[in-house]
Enzyme design. Structure first.
Site, PDB file in Angstrom:
ATOM      1  CE  LYS A 180      -2.011   2.986   1.939  1.00  0.00           C
ATOM      2  NZ  LYS A 180      -1.777   4.381   1.550  1.00  0.00           N
ATOM      3  CD  GLU A 256      12.978   0.962   7.955  1.00  0.00           C
ATOM      4  OE1 GLU A 256      12.875   1.795   7.040  1.00  0.00           O
ATOM      5  OE2 GLU A 256      13.628  -0.090   7.841  1.00  0.00           O
ATOM      6  CB  CYS A 290      12.881   9.273   8.387  1.00  0.00           C
ATOM      7  SG  CYS A 290      14.042   8.112   7.658  1.00  0.00           S
ATOM      8  CD  GLU A 392       9.186  13.110  11.776  1.00  0.00           C
ATOM      9  OE1 GLU A 392       8.022  12.680  11.812  1.00  0.00           O
ATOM     10  OE2 GLU A 392      10.148  12.451  11.330  1.00  0.00           O
TER      11      GLU A 392
HETATM   12  P1  NAD Z   1       2.194   8.388   7.408  1.00  0.00           P
HETATM   13  O1  NAD Z   1       2.373   7.620   8.661  1.00  0.00           O
HETATM   14  O2  NAD Z   1       1.207   9.474   7.373  1.00  0.00           O
HETATM   15  O3  NAD Z   1       1.772   7.420   6.209  1.00  0.00           O
HETATM   16  C1  NAD Z   1       2.561   6.324   5.841  1.00  0.00           C
HETATM   17  C2  NAD Z   1       1.681   5.276   5.198  1.00  0.00           C
HETATM   18  O4  NAD Z   1       0.781   4.751   6.161  1.00  0.00           O
HETATM   19  C3  NAD Z   1       0.831   5.797   4.052  1.00  0.00           C
HETATM   20  O5  NAD Z   1       0.840   4.833   3.030  1.00  0.00           O
HETATM   21  C4  NAD Z   1      -0.546   5.925   4.699  1.00  0.00           C
HETATM   22  O6  NAD Z   1      -1.608   5.849   3.792  1.00  0.00           O
HETATM   23  C5  NAD Z   1      -0.545   4.738   5.637  1.00  0.00           C
HETATM   24  N1  NAD Z   1      -1.467   4.830   6.769  1.00  0.00           N
HETATM   25  C6  NAD Z   1      -1.858   5.941   7.440  1.00  0.00           C
HETATM   26  N2  NAD Z   1      -2.693   5.597   8.460  1.00  0.00           N
HETATM   27  C7  NAD Z   1      -2.819   4.253   8.434  1.00  0.00           C
HETATM   28  C8  NAD Z   1      -3.535   3.306   9.215  1.00  0.00           C
HETATM   29  N3  NAD Z   1      -4.302   3.681  10.249  1.00  0.00           N
HETATM   30  N4  NAD Z   1      -3.442   1.991   8.904  1.00  0.00           N
HETATM   31  C9  NAD Z   1      -2.667   1.582   7.866  1.00  0.00           C
HETATM   32  N5  NAD Z   1      -1.973   2.436   7.072  1.00  0.00           N
HETATM   33  C10 NAD Z   1      -2.039   3.754   7.361  1.00  0.00           C
HETATM   34  O7  NAD Z   1       3.656   8.890   7.000  1.00  0.00           O
HETATM   35  P2  NAD Z   1       4.039   9.862   5.802  1.00  0.00           P
HETATM   36  O8  NAD Z   1       3.474  11.207   6.101  1.00  0.00           O
HETATM   37  O9  NAD Z   1       3.696   9.204   4.512  1.00  0.00           O
HETATM   38  O10 NAD Z   1       5.634   9.897   5.919  1.00  0.00           O
HETATM   39  C11 NAD Z   1       6.323  10.779   6.727  1.00  0.00           C
HETATM   40  C12 NAD Z   1       6.670  10.130   8.049  1.00  0.00           C
HETATM   41  O11 NAD Z   1       7.385   8.926   7.804  1.00  0.00           O
HETATM   42  C13 NAD Z   1       7.573  10.940   8.933  1.00  0.00           C
HETATM   43  O12 NAD Z   1       7.163  10.818  10.254  1.00  0.00           O
HETATM   44  C14 NAD Z   1       8.940  10.291   8.751  1.00  0.00           C
HETATM   45  O13 NAD Z   1       9.844  10.483   9.804  1.00  0.00           O
HETATM   46  C15 NAD Z   1       8.547   8.870   8.622  1.00  0.00           C
HETATM   47  N6  NAD Z   1       9.600   8.107   7.931  1.00  0.00           N
HETATM   48  C16 NAD Z   1      10.384   7.272   8.671  1.00  0.00           C
HETATM   49  C17 NAD Z   1      11.416   6.577   8.053  1.00  0.00           C
HETATM   50  C18 NAD Z   1      12.339   5.669   8.806  1.00  0.00           C
HETATM   51  O14 NAD Z   1      13.105   4.946   8.163  1.00  0.00           O
HETATM   52  N7  NAD Z   1      12.328   5.671  10.121  1.00  0.00           N
HETATM   53  C19 NAD Z   1      11.617   6.746   6.683  1.00  0.00           C
HETATM   54  C20 NAD Z   1      10.792   7.615   5.976  1.00  0.00           C
HETATM   55  C21 NAD Z   1       9.769   8.293   6.614  1.00  0.00           C
HETATM   56  O1  6OD Z   2      18.591   4.155   3.449  1.00  0.00           O
HETATM   57  C1  6OD Z   2      17.652   3.443   3.843  1.00  0.00           C
HETATM   58  O2  6OD Z   2      17.674   2.207   3.764  1.00  0.00           O
HETATM   59  C2  6OD Z   2      16.482   4.076   4.445  1.00  0.00           C
HETATM   60  N1  6OD Z   2      15.537   3.231   4.917  1.00  0.00           N
HETATM   61  C3  6OD Z   2      16.389   5.412   4.488  1.00  0.00           C
HETATM   62  C4  6OD Z   2      15.320   6.112   5.078  1.00  0.00           C
HETATM   63  C5  6OD Z   2      15.158   7.417   4.857  1.00  0.00           C
HETATM   64  C6  6OD Z   2      14.046   8.127   5.415  1.00  0.00           C
HETATM   65  O3  6OD Z   2      13.489   9.062   4.934  1.00  0.00           O
END
Ligand code: NAD
Ligand code: 6OD
Length: 488
Positions: A180, A256, A290, A392
């Site tokens: 998804k 993540e 992130c 964040e």
């Molecule tokens: P988000 O949590 O809003 O959405 C991520 C995904 O989850 C989307 O596909 C969304 O449709 C889905 N989703 C939302 N609610 C849901 C639910 N109740 N059940 C199932 N699926 C659901 O995140 P975003 O805004 O797309 O991305 C930004 C966030 O992601 C930031 O907080 C960022 O730090 C984090 N992020 C973390 C990493 C990491 O590696 N730690 C990497 C990239 C992004």
């Molecule tokens: O480099 C990666 O494998 C990874 N998961 C990066 C994540 C970046 C977040 O925005």
């Protein structure tokens, strides 16, 4: 091609699905519509999960490892052969500069399949000889199986890269997936279906369903009891919602999540390197990484010099169309996300911050008026504990604070519920070795940022995640291990 970007991909076929519901994929560059996306119904999600389950008992489940890995490696060529199409789609959905996506998103999107094919090719089981009271002994050995049907839920900031980071190991380990993608960035995930068909991935092994989170495809997928495990990248609060649903049936999760990452700049750093690195870690991808830095701690003796040099770097950023060679900063993902980031810009001013640079919306060509543009922003002088320094934001911004001692800065860096990443800038290696292990994060870089060896464990501590993925660490999530004990 734009047609398939908005379609679900179930059992090897593109489909509009049964919901009759669509939503618009909007360009963050100018607000224009890119394509219509067909939202999957609960029945479509069920079909995708069933297709994945059936694929596990079909040719995919019976395939020799070497043949499976040949197919997984073939996906790399499949993406590379369509490099320009993937690039154009990723850039359209995200608005990020072509220069960035062509060096990071698409090559890494492909490399994620190669690394895990290589890891699995070299993977071996463990054996333990054991004495027994009767003197004949026993032999224990491990054997691993694919975990089953994996639900993959991915975000919008690095769409292809972060999705394949999970689909790569899942397929290399022999699982089937239902993905998804974020509703903001559906295109490259949908396009991957065509690649899967072209390289011989059997129908049902890779499925894509489009939609939102709550009461939509994301939630339907997590609640589907035929999904054996869920791997998710996104916000921490979303992780909490997913974990509650995954608890029913005791399904495994790999998360993540968000971060509020510190950079620690010691006075003995190479200041040019520290500025270059911090300029990237704060502003790359318009701050939507992130691992990005939102809290910068600088030793007091170089504080003024550092602030002034980072300000200059921020002022040199050029917002503009992704295709332009001079563009260094794209837009945020959407106007909604910009509203959130701007609310922090406002809160910083209300909290008494000194706005070193930025703080608003840039003046750009009128053709970009409909986009989600924002200025790179730096603050100083906020009190510790202010939400701008603890929550964040996920935008091109940071707060810079001076510090005096090593112990003080370690405490400041760790004073957060998150624990994803940190960068330490110092030319004193002894200090680097002393400080780095004391920072409670999944990854800490010294004199660098986002330097990734894909064999290493990747993930977050505290509220930044559950589990580690990368290299052979991914097998802990994507396989089930059995110990076989043979009495000799
Ligand atoms: P988000 O949590 O809003 O959405 C991520 C995904 O989850 C989307 O596909 C969304 O449709 C889905 N989703 C939302 N609610 C849901 C639910 N109740 N059940 C199932 N699926 C659901 O995140 P975003 O805004 O797309 O991305 C930004 C966030 O992601 C930031 O907080 C960022 O730090 C984090 N992020 C973390 C990493 C990491 O590696 N730690 C990497 C990239 C992004
Ligand atoms: O480099 C990666 O494998 C990874 N998961 C990066 C994540 C970046 C977040 O925005």
């Amino acid at each position: 091609m734009s047609e398939i970007r908005g379609l679900n991909f179930i059992s090897g076929k593109y489909t509009r699905g049964t919901s009759n519901k669509t939503f618009d994929n909007i360009s963050p560059v100018d607000g224009n519509k890119i394509c219509e996306v067909h939202e999957a119904s609960i029945e479509d999600v069920e079909s995708a999960v069933t297709a994945a389950r059936q694929a596990l008992s079909g040719p995919w489940g019976k395939m020799e490892l070497s043949e499976r890995l040949k197919i997984v490696s073939g996906i790399v060529d499949g993406i590379t052969n369509k490099f320009e199409e993937f690039l154009a789609a990723e850039v359209a959905d995200t608005g990020k500069p072509v220069k960035l996506a062509s060096h990071l998103d698409i090559p890494r999107g492909a490399a994620n399949f190669q690394i895990f094919a290589d890891i699995m090719r070299n993977h071996h089981d463990s054996a333990f000889h054991m004495p027994t009271p009767d003197g004949t002994g026993a032999l224990n050995y491990t054997t691993s199986r694919p975990k089953g049907v994996i639900g993959v839920i991915s975000p919008w900031n690095l769409p292809l890269l972060l999705m394949t980071w999970k689909v790569g190991p899942a397929l290399a380990c022999g699982n089937a997936v239902v993905v998804k993608p974020s509703e903001e960035t559906p295109s490259t995930t949908a396009m991957l279906g065509e690649v899967m068909n072209s390289v011989g991935v059997p129908p049902g092994v890779f499925n894509v369903i489009h939609g939102f989170g709550p009461n939509s495809a994301g939630e339907f997928l997590v609640k589907n009891s035929n999904v054996d495990a869920i791997t998710f990248t996104g916000e921490t609060v979303t992780g909490e919602a997913i974990m509650k649903n995954a608890a029913i049936g005791i399904r495994d999760v790999s998360f993540e999540l968000g971060g509020k990452n510190p950079a620690i700049v010691f006075a003995d750093c190479d200041i040019d390197k520290a500025i270059e690195g911090t300029n990237r870690s704060v502003f790359a991808n318009c701050g939507q990484v992130c691992l990005g830095t939102e809290r910068v701690f600088v030793e007091r003796s170089i504080f003024k010099e550092f602030v002034s040099k980072l300000k200059e770097a921020a002022q040199n950023h050029v917002c503009g169309r992704p295709e332009s060679d001079s563009t260094t900063l794209g837009p945020l993902i959407s106007k909604e996300h910009r509203d959130k980031v701007l609310s922090y810009y406002k809160a910083a001013v209300e909290g008494g911050a000194t706005v070193v640079v930025g703080g608003g919306i840039p003046e750009l060509d009128s053709s970009l008026e409909g986009g989600a543009w924002i200025e790179p922003t730096i603050w100083t002088d906020l009190e510790d504990g202010h939400p701008v320094t603890t929550e964040e934001i996920f935008g091109p911004c940071c707060h810079i604070r001076p510090f005096d001692t090593e112990d003080e800065v370690i405490a400041l860096a760790n004073d957060t519920p998150y624990g994803l990443a940190c960068s330490i800038w110092t030319e004193n290696l002894t200090k680097a070795h002393r400080v780095a292990p004391q920072i409670k994060t999944g990854i800490t870089w010294v004199n660098s940022w986002f330097l990734r060896d894909l064999r290493t464990p990747f993930g977050g501590s505290k509220q930044s995640g559950i589990g580690r993925e990368g290299g052979s660490y991914s097998l802990e999530f994507y396989t089930d291990l059995t110990n076989i004990c043979i009495k000799l």
